[in-house]
Enzyme design. Structure first.
Site, PDB file in Angstrom:
ATOM      1  N   ASN A 153      -7.354  -3.872  14.135  1.00  0.00           N
ATOM      2  CA  ASN A 153      -8.721  -4.225  13.744  1.00  0.00           C
ATOM      3  C   ASN A 153      -8.748  -5.355  12.724  1.00  0.00           C
ATOM      4  OD1 ASN A 153      -7.806  -3.032  11.433  1.00  0.00           O
ATOM      5  ND2 ASN A 153      -9.232  -1.302  11.453  1.00  0.00           N
ATOM      6  N   ASP A 207       0.816  -1.213   0.000  1.00  0.00           N
ATOM      7  CA  ASP A 207       0.000   0.000   0.000  1.00  0.00           C
ATOM      8  C   ASP A 207       0.849   1.262   0.000  1.00  0.00           C
ATOM      9  OD1 ASP A 207       0.941  -0.411   2.585  1.00  0.00           O
ATOM     10  OD2 ASP A 207      -1.001  -0.890   3.409  1.00  0.00           O
ATOM     11  N   HIS A 253      -6.953  -5.534   9.918  1.00  0.00           N
ATOM     12  CA  HIS A 253      -6.726  -5.193   8.510  1.00  0.00           C
ATOM     13  C   HIS A 253      -5.406  -5.768   8.008  1.00  0.00           C
ATOM     14  CE1 HIS A 253      -4.739  -1.003   9.444  1.00  0.00           C
ATOM     15  NE2 HIS A 253      -3.806  -1.895   9.276  1.00  0.00           N
ATOM     16  N   GLU A 311      -9.503  -2.420   5.271  1.00  0.00           N
ATOM     17  CA  GLU A 311     -10.141  -2.213   6.564  1.00  0.00           C
ATOM     18  C   GLU A 311     -11.355  -3.137   6.699  1.00  0.00           C
ATOM     19  OE1 GLU A 311      -8.523  -0.621   8.592  1.00  0.00           O
ATOM     20  OE2 GLU A 311      -8.182   1.487   8.176  1.00  0.00           O
TER      21      GLU A 311
HETATM   22  C1  GLP Z   1      -0.527  -0.258   8.713  1.00  0.00           C
HETATM   23  C2  GLP Z   1      -0.244  -0.864   7.315  1.00  0.00           C
HETATM   24  C3  GLP Z   1      -0.270  -2.364   7.361  1.00  0.00           C
HETATM   25  C4  GLP Z   1       0.432  -2.817   8.625  1.00  0.00           C
HETATM   26  C5  GLP Z   1      -0.438  -2.478   9.806  1.00  0.00           C
HETATM   27  C6  GLP Z   1       0.191  -2.772  11.150  1.00  0.00           C
HETATM   28  O1  GLP Z   1      -1.471   0.723   8.757  1.00  0.00           O
HETATM   29  N1  GLP Z   1      -1.052  -0.416   6.254  1.00  0.00           N
HETATM   30  O2  GLP Z   1       0.344  -2.901   6.200  1.00  0.00           O
HETATM   31  O3  GLP Z   1       0.631  -4.201   8.611  1.00  0.00           O
HETATM   32  O4  GLP Z   1      -0.943  -1.163   9.718  1.00  0.00           O
HETATM   33  O5  GLP Z   1       1.185  -1.843  11.456  1.00  0.00           O
HETATM   34  P1  GLP Z   1       2.238  -2.021  12.638  1.00  0.00           P
HETATM   35  O6  GLP Z   1       3.153  -3.115  12.192  1.00  0.00           O
HETATM   36  O7  GLP Z   1       2.914  -0.703  12.738  1.00  0.00           O
HETATM   37  O8  GLP Z   1       1.466  -2.399  13.832  1.00  0.00           O
END
Ligand code: GLP
Length: 265
Positions: free
Chosen positions: A137, A67, A139, A144
């Site tokens: 959540n 993304d 995702h 989402e």
């Molecule tokens: C972000 C990204 C995801 C990531 C997730 C968890 O918003 N878009 O690809 O896996 O949230 O992030 P973190 O590893 O900082 O907890």
């Protein structure tokens, strides 16, 4: 699902690095799907070390990130492009022209980005191994809750909770984007192998719902139950709400025993 529970996030990083090493030994020109966020950072550090100190090379590798924020230009320090350069690409021997993110150029129609990204992934032969983190959540990428389980790369509106948990990365909250372009859930499911990393107690609910709950768009990562080759690497805090913890440990013990047996034969 291959569910591996490790003591801490360093062990998760080391195990993740081993998965990549094995893949690159089998296929030098592998196509990798990559994630951003806090979780994969330690694993990327190991990849960098392995690239410097062992014969592991990214020279023939192609990467596709999950993304990118919409409205944030690649040169911006907050962009996922900048994150990838900082955490990985600037420190390994990859050909930078083979690193892709679903970024929208200033003069481009954002609606064109998704179909183009999908076409490029196909052109490169599809993703061999997709690295995923998981949102609190549930995702994956920026898919989402309520995302179509059949979705493809497209624009998504972030939830309030995602914006809140990513706020720490933005000095000025006013500059934090509310839209992103993300691979879809079907895009992720097309990968030949999936490596999901989860660390920290804040992920325990999402991990439990995704591994042991019903498959539902309300917990997008739960779709991974339908994939044939998923490895979930998590630390003890992230695994703490799993009901079948004993069983998962037992399965891994059995695997180790079979491996040791084969090696001694
Ligand atoms: C972000 C990204 C995801 C990531 C997730 C968890 O918003 N878009 O690809 O896996 O949230 O992030 P973190 O590893 O900082 O907890």
């Amino acid at each position: 699902m291959d569910i591996v529970i490790l003591k801490d996030s360093e062990q998760v990083a080391t195990a993740g690095a081993r998965v990549l090493q094995k893949l690159l030994m089998e296929k030098k020109a592998a196509v990798l799907g990559l994630a951003t966020g806090r979780t994969p950072k330690a694993m990327y550090r190991q990849w960098v070390i392995n690239c410097r100190e062992s014969s592991m090379s990214f020279r023939e590798v192609t990467t596709f990130n999950l993304d990118e924020y919409l409205g944030v230009q690649p040169a911006d320090v907050q962009s996922y492009r900048s994150y990838m350069q900082r955490e990985l690409f600037d420190h390994i021997d990859i050909d930078q022209t083979n690193t892709y993110l679903p970024a929208c150029a200033a003069d481009e129609n954002p609606l064109d980005v998704g179909p183009r990204y999908e076409a490029t992934i196909l052109e490169k032969g599809g993703i061999d191994c997709q690295v995923l983190g998981i949102g609190q959540n549930g995702h994956i990428g920026f898919n989402e809750p309520s995302s179509s389980l059949n979705s493809r790369t497209r624009i998504k509106t972030l939830t309030r909770e995602t914006i809140e948990s990513n706020r720490q990365y933005f000095d000025d909250p006013a500059t934090q984007p509310e839209l992103a372009i993300t691979m879809g859930i079907a895009t992720i499911m097309d990968a030949r192998k999936i490596l999901l990393l989860a660390t920290g107690a804040a992920k325990a609910d999402a991990v439990r719902q995704s591994i042991e709950g019903a498959i539902s768009a309300s917990w997008p990562a739960s779709i991974l139950q339908m994939h044939e080759r998923v490895t979930v690497l998590m630390d003890e805090p992230a695994a703490s709400k799993l009901e079948r913890l004993d069983y998962y440990h037992w399965v891994q013990d059995q695997k180790r025993r079979v491996l040791a047996q084969n090696e001694s034969d």
